[in-house]
Design an enzyme around this catalytic site. Structure first.
Site, PDB file in Angstrom:
ATOM      1  N   GLU A  59      12.576  -3.914   7.025  1.00  0.00           N
ATOM      2  CA  GLU A  59      11.998  -2.902   6.149  1.00  0.00           C
ATOM      3  C   GLU A  59      12.235  -3.276   4.686  1.00  0.00           C
ATOM      4  O   GLU A  59      13.330  -3.087   4.156  1.00  0.00           O
ATOM      5  CB  GLU A  59      12.631  -1.541   6.439  1.00  0.00           C
ATOM      6  CG  GLU A  59      12.676  -1.177   7.916  1.00  0.00           C
ATOM      7  CD  GLU A  59      13.734  -0.131   8.218  1.00  0.00           C
ATOM      8  OE1 GLU A  59      13.895   0.820   7.416  1.00  0.00           O
ATOM      9  OE2 GLU A  59      14.421  -0.269   9.252  1.00  0.00           O
TER      10      GLU A  59
ATOM     11  N   HIS B 258       7.796   0.201   8.327  1.00  0.00           N
ATOM     12  CA  HIS B 258       8.930   0.309   9.249  1.00  0.00           C
ATOM     13  C   HIS B 258       8.620  -0.388  10.577  1.00  0.00           C
ATOM     14  O   HIS B 258       8.627   0.224  11.640  1.00  0.00           O
ATOM     15  CB  HIS B 258       9.239   1.791   9.471  1.00  0.00           C
ATOM     16  CG  HIS B 258      10.630   2.083   9.917  1.00  0.00           C
ATOM     17  ND1 HIS B 258      11.047   1.923  11.222  1.00  0.00           N
ATOM     18  CD2 HIS B 258      11.712   2.527   9.225  1.00  0.00           C
ATOM     19  CE1 HIS B 258      12.311   2.277  11.325  1.00  0.00           C
ATOM     20  NE2 HIS B 258      12.751   2.647  10.130  1.00  0.00           N
TER      21      HIS B 258
END
Length: 381
Positions: free
Chosen positions: A343, A190
């Site tokens: 992501e 992330h």
């Protein structure tokens, strides 16, 4: 949102206690550093987090191109919990209505994002310290053992992430296993980028960054809460979601009628998933992010089926920059639209959409191993 408070001493004690005996200790701030030619990275055990990533720009200046904090004790107590460069889990992104059914049993999860579950709730893996199990000059490994029903999902999950640096390249490798029962597993790295390191005198926003997805001709339609509706879209060339026909600046579509609320109610820009084509050549660069100002470009290779792109609409100017970033005379904060999170992951909420045929990529049980691989290669334009 739940969080815990740790003093500097408590942080250091936990970081050391979580390390395998005999490994080098972190620096005074709790960071572990690895490096290779052209690239240096720093990590902490909390959420297996990357805190700094240094690469050189077109003038040979070293730039820290990811978001984070100077004070490592702030990661566990940040009430906003943006999941900066961390590993959430066991199932990332949104789960519709906070529920799913597996093997004829319906599970109900914490709804921490409106009517939905985000990253498995507020007890997900990004809220925990991971165990440091291996460390060399250019590689570091963290492990996490997730107990059954810690986030409301069945079965224990044993996971690991290894970060390795080679020349100009950051490799991320994750594995996970559920040894006892079948359970959802879907992970991501992330990471939030600003390739200008917030030092561009013309702007501290992300819209000047150029983005290219040469193998993404589809994306998932999302509702006002950024949850996939189930529909798969094929954007036309030069539409707001077209990054396949040619490289575009992230803000190139800001004049389009659908720019406002494009990523959910009150959200402009992007917060959705682009799907990679089924015939991507092995080892191909599936995404490229670059900045003309620094000349830095970042190329993504991955074994994942899509990329969630979030252009930091909800950043509110309260999160501080690191001392390695920013420009004298300008507030050292992350403003809205000041970054982009990229992501790589499988299809969002695929466990609730069997028509997509993704369950074999998102449900794992005894004798099966989940494997996630990505790399970012940095260079200059």
């Amino acid at each position: 949102m739940r969080f815990q408070i740790l003093t500097l001493g408590a942080f250091a004690a936990v970081a050391i206690a979580a390390a395998k005996p005999g490994l080098p200790k972190p620096d005074k701030d709790g960071r572990y550093t690895i490096s290779a030619p052209g690239i240096t990275a720093k990590f902490i055990p909390y959420a297996a987090t990357l805190t700094n990533l240094f690469v050189k720009d077109k003038n040979g200046v070293e730039r820290d191109v990811v978001l984070g904090y100077d004070n490592t004790t702030y990661y566990p107590v940040d009430p906003g919990h943006p999941v900066y460069n961390a590993i959430p889990g066991r199932y990332v992104n949104r789960i519709g209505n906070g529920t799913f059914t597996l093997d004829n049993v319906t599970y109900y999860l914490e709804k921490n994002d409106g009517d939905n579950t985000l990253h498995s709730g507020t007890n997900n893996w990004s809220y925990h310290f991971w165990n440091l199990t291996a460390l060399t000059a250019d590689s570091i490994t963290f492990e996490y053992h997730d107990e059954a029903f810690a986030e409301g999902m069945p079965g224990r999950v044993d996971a690991s992430v290894t970060y390795t640096l080679t020349e100009n390249t950051w490799h991320i490798s994750m594995t996970a296993e559920s040894p006892n029962v079948r359970t959802p597993i879907m992970l991501t790295d992330h990471t939030y980028f600003n390739l200008d390191a917030f030092a561009n005198p013309d702007t501290d926003l992300i819209w000047n960054h150029t983005f290219y997805l040469p193998y993404s001709h589809r994306n998932l339609e999302a509702d006002s809460g950024a949850l996939p509706t189930g529909n798969i879209l094929e954007p036309e060339e030069n539409s707001t979601d077209d990054f396949y026909s040619a490289p575009h600046q992230l803000g190139y579509a800001s004049g389009n009628a659908d720019w406002e609320d494009h990523c959910g109610s009150g959200c402009h820009g992007y917060n959705g998933q682009f799907l990679f084509d089924d015939d991507v050549p092995e080892g191909a660069v599936v995404a490229e992010l670059s900045s003309e100002w620094t000349g830095i470009k970042a190329e993504l290779r991955t074994n994942q089926a899509g990329l969630v792109v979030y252009t930091c609409n909800w950043s509110d100017g309260t999160a501080p920059l690191k001392s390695t970033q920013g420009l004298d005379g300008r507030p050292a904060v992350v403003n809205g639209d000041g970054c982009v999170a990229l992501e790589a992951q499988d299809w969002v909420d695929g466990i609730n959409h069997p028509e997509w045929d993704r369950l074999d990529k998102q449900i794992f049980g005894p004798g099966q191993k989940y494997n996630w691989e990505s790399s970012w290669t940095f260079g200059t334009l």
